[in-house]
Design a protein around this motif. Structure first.
Motif, short mmCIF file in Angstrom:
data_model
loop_
_atom_site.label_atom_id
_atom_site.label_comp_id
_atom_site.label_asym_id
_atom_site.label_seq_id
_atom_site.Cartn_x
_atom_site.Cartn_y
_atom_site.Cartn_z
N ALA A 448 -55.25 34.64 34.23
CA ALA A 448 -56.49 35.07 33.46
C ALA A 448 -55.89 35.10 32.02
CB ALA A 448 -56.69 36.55 34.00
N GLN A 449 -54.87 34.73 31.79
CA GLN A 449 -54.51 34.51 30.17
C GLN A 449 -54.43 35.86 29.68
OE1 GLN A 449 -57.26 31.27 29.03
NE2 GLN A 449 -55.54 30.11 28.68
N LEU A 450 -54.00 37.06 30.29
CA LEU A 450 -53.88 38.21 29.51
C LEU A 450 -52.84 38.42 28.88
CD1 LEU A 450 -55.10 40.15 32.86
CD2 LEU A 450 -56.67 39.25 31.09
N PRO A 451 -52.91 38.65 27.44
CA PRO A 451 -51.56 39.06 26.81
C PRO A 451 -51.18 40.19 26.49
CG PRO A 451 -53.67 39.23 25.41
CD PRO A 451 -54.24 38.89 26.80
N VAL A 452 -50.76 40.78 27.91
CA VAL A 452 -49.87 41.98 28.15
C VAL A 452 -48.47 41.65 27.87
CG1 VAL A 452 -49.27 43.69 29.94
CG2 VAL A 452 -51.64 42.50 30.12
N VAL A 453 -47.97 42.62 27.30
CA VAL A 453 -46.48 42.74 26.98
C VAL A 453 -45.67 43.43 28.05
CG1 VAL A 453 -44.61 43.63 25.58
CG2 VAL A 453 -46.61 42.42 24.53
N ILE A 454 -44.89 42.82 28.91
CA ILE A 454 -44.23 43.44 30.12
C ILE A 454 -43.01 43.76 29.51
CG2 ILE A 454 -43.73 43.35 32.28
CD1 ILE A 454 -46.07 40.87 32.35
N LEU A 455 -42.60 44.94 29.43
CA LEU A 455 -41.02 45.43 29.12
C LEU A 455 -40.60 45.81 30.29
CD1 LEU A 455 -39.87 47.04 25.85
CD2 LEU A 455 -39.14 48.08 28.06
N LEU A 456 -39.57 44.88 30.69
CA LEU A 456 -38.82 45.32 31.96
C LEU A 456 -37.47 45.96 31.73
CD1 LEU A 456 -38.83 42.81 35.04
CD2 LEU A 456 -36.84 44.36 34.60
N TRP A 457 -37.38 47.36 32.20
CA TRP A 457 -36.19 47.75 31.67
C TRP A 457 -35.12 47.69 32.94
CZ3 TRP A 457 -33.86 50.52 27.94
CH2 TRP A 457 -32.94 51.47 28.25
N HIS A 458 -34.13 46.84 32.84
CA HIS A 458 -33.29 46.37 34.03
C HIS A 458 -31.97 47.42 33.94
CE1 HIS A 458 -31.56 42.70 36.40
NE2 HIS A 458 -31.33 43.92 37.00
#
Length: 543
Positions: A448-458
């Motif tokens: 869907a070309q969604l410009p979401v920033v995904i911050l993944l806390w590892h």
């Protein structure tokens, strides 16, 4: 037209639905006939739970119901968890599903996707569940659903349609406009009594919940005129705007705010459950109100739950805020700003060892993505942001650490928020454990070309549960889980991804984020904590 065609027309033309979330199946094929030409956007998640979470995020970000098309049987068991989260947080969601033919219902013949009773299965996670047995009743059934969304405490509604009704011919209505429904107004006598108590209060306190998000200007003005310290729930964050002098934030589980609450002689609570996951996040039942409690809620039963009531009014929050405001033409002087400031100083959030490492994380994200919508799972940065963040408006912060508390919410709900508010940046705060529940929705974001920033806390597993086991003398088991190489996995989906260890690296990564698709930023929790410890003197009080 057919019943299936009428359904789509009613959703689009009567109720303004512009987006549907669903995974087509053999039982719902007729719902898709002509859908592409209708102008209604269809988004295909990779799991029905993802569809529900996307609809939830869409609804919270826009204030409009999220709508799902779901297959019989396993589709409904899959989406039930998402419905539970939406029910707990009073989120308007319409789930339309297929069900087996009318002549086979309840007969246990082993039909495809057969359940003994879908309706009974989802009744506990819906405001109501209805089986359509006559296609002529479709307009009325949809009207009931939207009446719930507009006129009472919202939540999921389920409508199931037997597959033999989809192609049944029906006569379209002569009028496509939706019925006008106005929510309940408060009783004038009750409002006058509440106003009298607030006028004479020496130490008033205001508690605002998610029911107030449609009236931020009125809420802000009332709080100002009452000159009362005000706590918001997590779902109401942003109601008072940024850095309001009377805003205590969502910190009612912390000791300093609890002291203020226990000393208040009159408490006004509007649109809030006064529930555990907002007011007692340390789970010791320590949030106590000893003063006169005024509660305003659309749900009469909610008025008498969790705290002892002095005065209750059944009303829409916006209506009640407006009526109360009329009783306070000039601001009172209750030393509210001074009491709030003293409490904030006692909280000292930026220097709390559990929160301070997340101050630069929140500040970096806010600087790079102003006016963003923050959507979170159950993960350490979300728990910290619940306390630290002050936002300019409501509907910009929500997560699954409250209410039902399901894992896997953050990523798909952020996609729903981005679809609902394409002009705003959206941040998904997720952990390495929770994101595995719905990691497949990266494919949806890319598609869907969604410009979401995904911050993944590892942080290498289920850290909160690991710590809880340690505190209770339980040998940690099942919490040190193996994670994939998230960067490789993300790139395999076609998602740009990078890894950072510090705030400067995060800022640099955000500066190069794409505008035409998702961007996954993996944060090494151990390295981040080490950087913050070595640079503790540079961490300042959050704005």
């Amino acid at each position: 037209m057919t019943c299936a065609e009428l359904l789509i027309r009613l959703l689009r033309d009567r109720y303004g639905v512009d987006t549907l979330f669903g995974i087509p199946g053999v039982h719902t094929v007729e719902l898709y006939r002509g859908l592409q030409e209708s102008g209604v956007r269809h988004v295909t998640p990779r799991h029905e739970q993802g569809a529900g979470f996307m609809a939830d995020g869409y609804a919270r970000a826009t204030g409009r119901p999220g709508v799902c098309l779901i297959i019989t049987g396993p589709g409904m068991t899959n989406i039930a968890t998402a419905m539970g989260q939406a029910l707990a947080d009073s989120v308007p969601m319409l789930v339309i599903s297929s069900v087996n033919r009318r002549d086979t219902l309840g007969r246990g013949q082993g039909r495809l996707h057969e359940l003994e009773s879908q309706q009974r299965l989802v009744a506990g996670v819906a405001r109501f569940s209805h089986t359509l047995l006559d296609p002529a009743g479709l307009p009325e059934t949809l009207a009931r659903a939207f009446a719930v969304f507009q006129g009472q405490r919202p939540g999921p509604v389920h409508i199931e349609i037997p597959i033999d009704l989809f192609d049944a011919h029906v006569t379209p209505p002569g009028e496509w406009s939706a019925p006008m429904i106005h929510p309940a107004s408060p009783d004038p006598t009750g409002i006058a009594q509440a106003a009298q108590w607030l006028h004479h209060a020496e130490r008033p306190l205001v508690l605002l919940g998610g029911g107030c998000v449609n009236a931020p200007d009125t809420a802000r003005e009332l709080v100002t005129r009452l000159d009362a310290p005000t706590a918001t729930t997590i779902n109401a964050k942003g109601l008072l705007g940024e850095a309001h002098p009377l805003d205590l934030g969502a910190n009612t589980g912390l000791a300093a705010v609890r002291r203020l609450a226990s000393e208040a002689d009159v408490i006004l609570a509007i649109g809030t459950e006064l529930g555990e996951t907002d007011y007692d996040v340390v789970f010791d039942d320590g949030f106590e109100l000893t003063g006169r409690l005024i509660r305003i809620d659309l749900d009469a039963q909610q008025l008498v739950r969790n705290q002892a009531l002095s005065l209750g009014l059944i009303s829409d929050a916006a209506q009640a805020l407006t009526r109360l405001l009329e009783h306070f033409p000039v601001p009172l002087d209750k030393q509210g700003a001074a009491r709030t400031s003293m409490t904030r100083d006692a909280l000292n959030l930026a220097h709390d060892p559990a929160l301070s490492p997340f101050v630069p994380l929140c500040d970096t994200l806010r600087h790079a993505l102003p006016n963003a919508i923050w959507v979170g799972d159950s993960t350490a940065p979300v728990y910290a942001a619940n306390h630290l963040l002050s936002l300019p408006a409501p509907r910009h912060f929500f997560n699954a650490s409250t209410g039902y508390g399901t894992l896997g919410y953050g990523l798909p709900a952020a996609l729903g928020a981005q679809l609902g508010q394409p002009a705003l940046p959206v941040i998904a705060l997720v952990g390495d454990g929770g994101v595995m529940f719905t990691l497949s929705e990266l494919a949806t974001a890319v598609e869907a070309q969604l410009p979401v920033v995904i911050l993944l806390w590892h942080n290498k597993g289920y850290e909160e549960i690991r710590r809880y086991m340690d505190e209770h003398g339980v040998e940690p088991l099942g919490v040190d889980i193996r994670a994939p190489d998230f960067i490789t996995v993300a790139k395999g989906f076609g998602c740009l991804a990078t890894r950072v260890d510090s705030p400067p690296e995060l800022a640099e990564a955000l500066a190069s984020r794409p505008g035409d698709g998702p961007f996954l930023i993996e944060v090494d929790a151990g390295a981040w904590m080490a950087w913050c410890q070595g640079n503790a003197s540079t961490i300042e009080e959050p704005a």
